[in-house]
Every structure is written in structure tokens, then in C-alpha cells.
Design a protein around this motif. Structure first.
Motif, PDB file in Angstrom:
ATOM      1  N   TYR A  55      72.836 -12.901 -18.715  1.00  0.00           N
ATOM      2  CA  TYR A  55      74.287 -13.012 -18.764  1.00  0.00           C
ATOM      3  C   TYR A  55      74.793 -13.559 -20.086  1.00  0.00           C
ATOM      4  CZ  TYR A  55      74.813 -11.414 -14.050  1.00  0.00           C
ATOM      5  OH  TYR A  55      74.817 -10.628 -12.936  1.00  0.00           O
ATOM      6  N   ARG A  56      74.029 -14.395 -20.762  1.00  0.00           N
ATOM      7  CA  ARG A  56      74.451 -14.844 -22.093  1.00  0.00           C
ATOM      8  C   ARG A  56      74.421 -13.685 -23.072  1.00  0.00           C
ATOM      9  NH1 ARG A  56      72.918 -21.019 -23.276  1.00  0.00           N
ATOM     10  NH2 ARG A  56      73.379 -21.757 -21.192  1.00  0.00           N
ATOM     11  N   ARG A  57      73.403 -12.837 -22.981  1.00  0.00           N
ATOM     12  CA  ARG A  57      73.327 -11.663 -23.832  1.00  0.00           C
ATOM     13  C   ARG A  57      74.482 -10.711 -23.551  1.00  0.00           C
ATOM     14  NH1 ARG A  57      68.542  -7.966 -22.921  1.00  0.00           N
ATOM     15  NH2 ARG A  57      69.877  -6.213 -23.238  1.00  0.00           N
ATOM     16  N   LYS A  58      74.795 -10.543 -22.268  1.00  0.00           N
ATOM     17  CA  LYS A  58      75.897  -9.668 -21.883  1.00  0.00           C
ATOM     18  C   LYS A  58      77.236 -10.216 -22.403  1.00  0.00           C
ATOM     19  CE  LYS A  58      76.649  -6.940 -17.809  1.00  0.00           C
ATOM     20  NZ  LYS A  58      76.372  -6.799 -16.398  1.00  0.00           N
ATOM     21  N   THR A  59      77.425 -11.535 -22.277  1.00  0.00           N
ATOM     22  CA  THR A  59      78.653 -12.164 -22.760  1.00  0.00           C
ATOM     23  C   THR A  59      78.770 -12.010 -24.265  1.00  0.00           C
ATOM     24  OG1 THR A  59      78.570 -13.773 -20.971  1.00  0.00           O
ATOM     25  CG2 THR A  59      79.911 -14.356 -22.872  1.00  0.00           C
ATOM     26  N   PHE A  60      77.680 -12.217 -24.991  1.00  0.00           N
ATOM     27  CA  PHE A  60      77.710 -12.063 -26.443  1.00  0.00           C
ATOM     28  C   PHE A  60      78.067 -10.632 -26.823  1.00  0.00           C
ATOM     29  CE2 PHE A  60      75.579 -11.113 -30.488  1.00  0.00           C
ATOM     30  CZ  PHE A  60      76.273 -11.985 -31.303  1.00  0.00           C
ATOM     31  N   GLU A  61      77.494  -9.663 -26.119  1.00  0.00           N
ATOM     32  CA  GLU A  61      77.815  -8.258 -26.415  1.00  0.00           C
ATOM     33  C   GLU A  61      79.298  -7.968 -26.165  1.00  0.00           C
ATOM     34  OE1 GLU A  61      76.067  -5.669 -27.695  1.00  0.00           O
ATOM     35  OE2 GLU A  61      74.542  -7.165 -28.165  1.00  0.00           O
ATOM     36  N   LEU A  62      79.854  -8.483 -25.069  1.00  0.00           N
ATOM     37  CA  LEU A  62      81.277  -8.270 -24.791  1.00  0.00           C
ATOM     38  C   LEU A  62      82.153  -8.933 -25.838  1.00  0.00           C
ATOM     39  CD1 LEU A  62      81.339  -8.711 -20.920  1.00  0.00           C
ATOM     40  CD2 LEU A  62      81.757  -6.608 -22.202  1.00  0.00           C
ATOM     41  N   GLN A  63      81.779 -10.142 -26.266  1.00  0.00           N
ATOM     42  CA  GLN A  63      82.550 -10.815 -27.312  1.00  0.00           C
ATOM     43  C   GLN A  63      82.466 -10.048 -28.621  1.00  0.00           C
ATOM     44  OE1 GLN A  63      80.878 -14.720 -27.435  1.00  0.00           O
ATOM     45  NE2 GLN A  63      82.298 -15.531 -25.891  1.00  0.00           N
ATOM     46  N   ARG A  64      81.306  -9.538 -28.924  1.00  0.00           N
ATOM     47  CA  ARG A  64      81.118  -8.797 -30.171  1.00  0.00           C
ATOM     48  C   ARG A  64      81.944  -7.514 -30.163  1.00  0.00           C
ATOM     49  NH1 ARG A  64      77.545  -5.007 -32.099  1.00  0.00           N
ATOM     50  NH2 ARG A  64      76.439  -4.947 -30.117  1.00  0.00           N
ATOM     51  N   ARG A  65      82.011  -6.838 -29.020  1.00  0.00           N
ATOM     52  CA  ARG A  65      82.796  -5.603 -28.929  1.00  0.00           C
ATOM     53  C   ARG A  65      84.300  -5.867 -29.001  1.00  0.00           C
ATOM     54  NH1 ARG A  65      79.730  -2.675 -23.968  1.00  0.00           N
ATOM     55  NH2 ARG A  65      77.767  -2.285 -25.054  1.00  0.00           N
ATOM     56  N   SER A  66      84.733  -6.998 -28.424  1.00  0.00           N
ATOM     57  CA  SER A  66      86.181  -7.253 -28.373  1.00  0.00           C
ATOM     58  C   SER A  66      86.725  -7.807 -29.681  1.00  0.00           C
ATOM     59  CB  SER A  66      86.504  -8.227 -27.234  1.00  0.00           C
ATOM     60  OG  SER A  66      85.986  -9.506 -27.522  1.00  0.00           O
ATOM     61  N   THR A  67      85.870  -8.310 -30.552  1.00  0.00           N
ATOM     62  CA  THR A  67      86.333  -8.877 -31.813  1.00  0.00           C
ATOM     63  C   THR A  67      85.771  -8.089 -32.972  1.00  0.00           C
ATOM     64  OG1 THR A  67      84.480 -10.414 -31.782  1.00  0.00           O
ATOM     65  CG2 THR A  67      86.556 -11.211 -30.891  1.00  0.00           C
ATOM     66  N   LYS A  68      86.188  -6.838 -33.096  1.00  0.00           N
ATOM     67  CA  LYS A  68      85.746  -6.005 -34.199  1.00  0.00           C
ATOM     68  C   LYS A  68      86.369  -6.521 -35.491  1.00  0.00           C
ATOM     69  CE  LYS A  68      85.001  -1.881 -31.506  1.00  0.00           C
ATOM     70  NZ  LYS A  68      85.366  -0.513 -31.229  1.00  0.00           N
ATOM     71  N   GLY A  69      85.580  -6.588 -36.510  1.00  0.00           N
ATOM     72  CA  GLY A  69      86.074  -7.069 -37.805  1.00  0.00           C
ATOM     73  C   GLY A  69      85.959  -8.570 -37.969  1.00  0.00           C
ATOM     74  N   VAL A  70      85.656  -9.292 -36.904  1.00  0.00           N
ATOM     75  CA  VAL A  70      85.490 -10.730 -37.009  1.00  0.00           C
ATOM     76  C   VAL A  70      83.989 -11.017 -37.037  1.00  0.00           C
ATOM     77  CG1 VAL A  70      85.864 -12.943 -35.865  1.00  0.00           C
ATOM     78  CG2 VAL A  70      87.617 -11.159 -35.741  1.00  0.00           C
TER      79      VAL A  70
END
Length: 76
Positions: A55-70
Motif C-alpha cells: 500500500y505504500r508503493r501504491k500510495t507513492f504511485e498515485l501521488q506521483r501520477r497526480s503531481t506531474k511536473g513536481v
């Protein structure tokens, strides 16, 4: 199944359990119970590790997808 057969089966099972307990000393039984608790604890901890990792990996992936360019990578 008739009631006589059921009560007979229950009595035999109780007899087997009591025979098993009579064969072992209290120290043996305590060791077996302690070993069982240790194994259950180990399995629970390993399962918790992998669930948290997933779930930490999944959360990191979701955060990475939602903050493009950051840039989420730490500064070095």
C-alpha cells in the motif's frame, strides 16, 4: 447420526485429548504453546510488512501520477 453416536464420538475425542495432556509435562505444554504463539506472531509480522509495503508503493504511485511536473525525489 443418532445422539448415541454423537455423544460417543465426543467422549472418545475428550479421552484422546486428556490422554495427550497426560503424556506431557506442564513444561512441555508451555513450550508448545509458546512456540505456537511465536510462529503465529512471526507470520503476522511478515504479512503486515508485505501489506504495508504494497500500500505504500501504491500510495507513492498515485501521488506521483497526480503531481506531474513536481519533483518528489529528495534533494541530494
Amino acid at each position: 447420526m443418532k445422539m448415541e453416536k454423537v455423544s460417543s464420538l465426543i467422549n472418545y475425542l475428550i479421552g484422546l485429548i486428556l490422554m495427550w495432556f497426560g503424556r506431557h509435562t506442564p513444561q512441555d505444554i508451555a513450550f508448545m504453546v509458546g512456540s505456537g504463539v511465536a510462529v503465529v506472531t512471526l507470520v503476522t509480522n511478515v504479512a503486515t510488512f508485505f501489506i504495508n509495503w504494497h500500500y505504500r508503493r501504491k500510495t507513492f504511485e498515485l501521488q506521483r501520477r497526480s503531481t506531474k511536473g513536481v519533483n518528489l525525489e529528495p534533494d541530494r
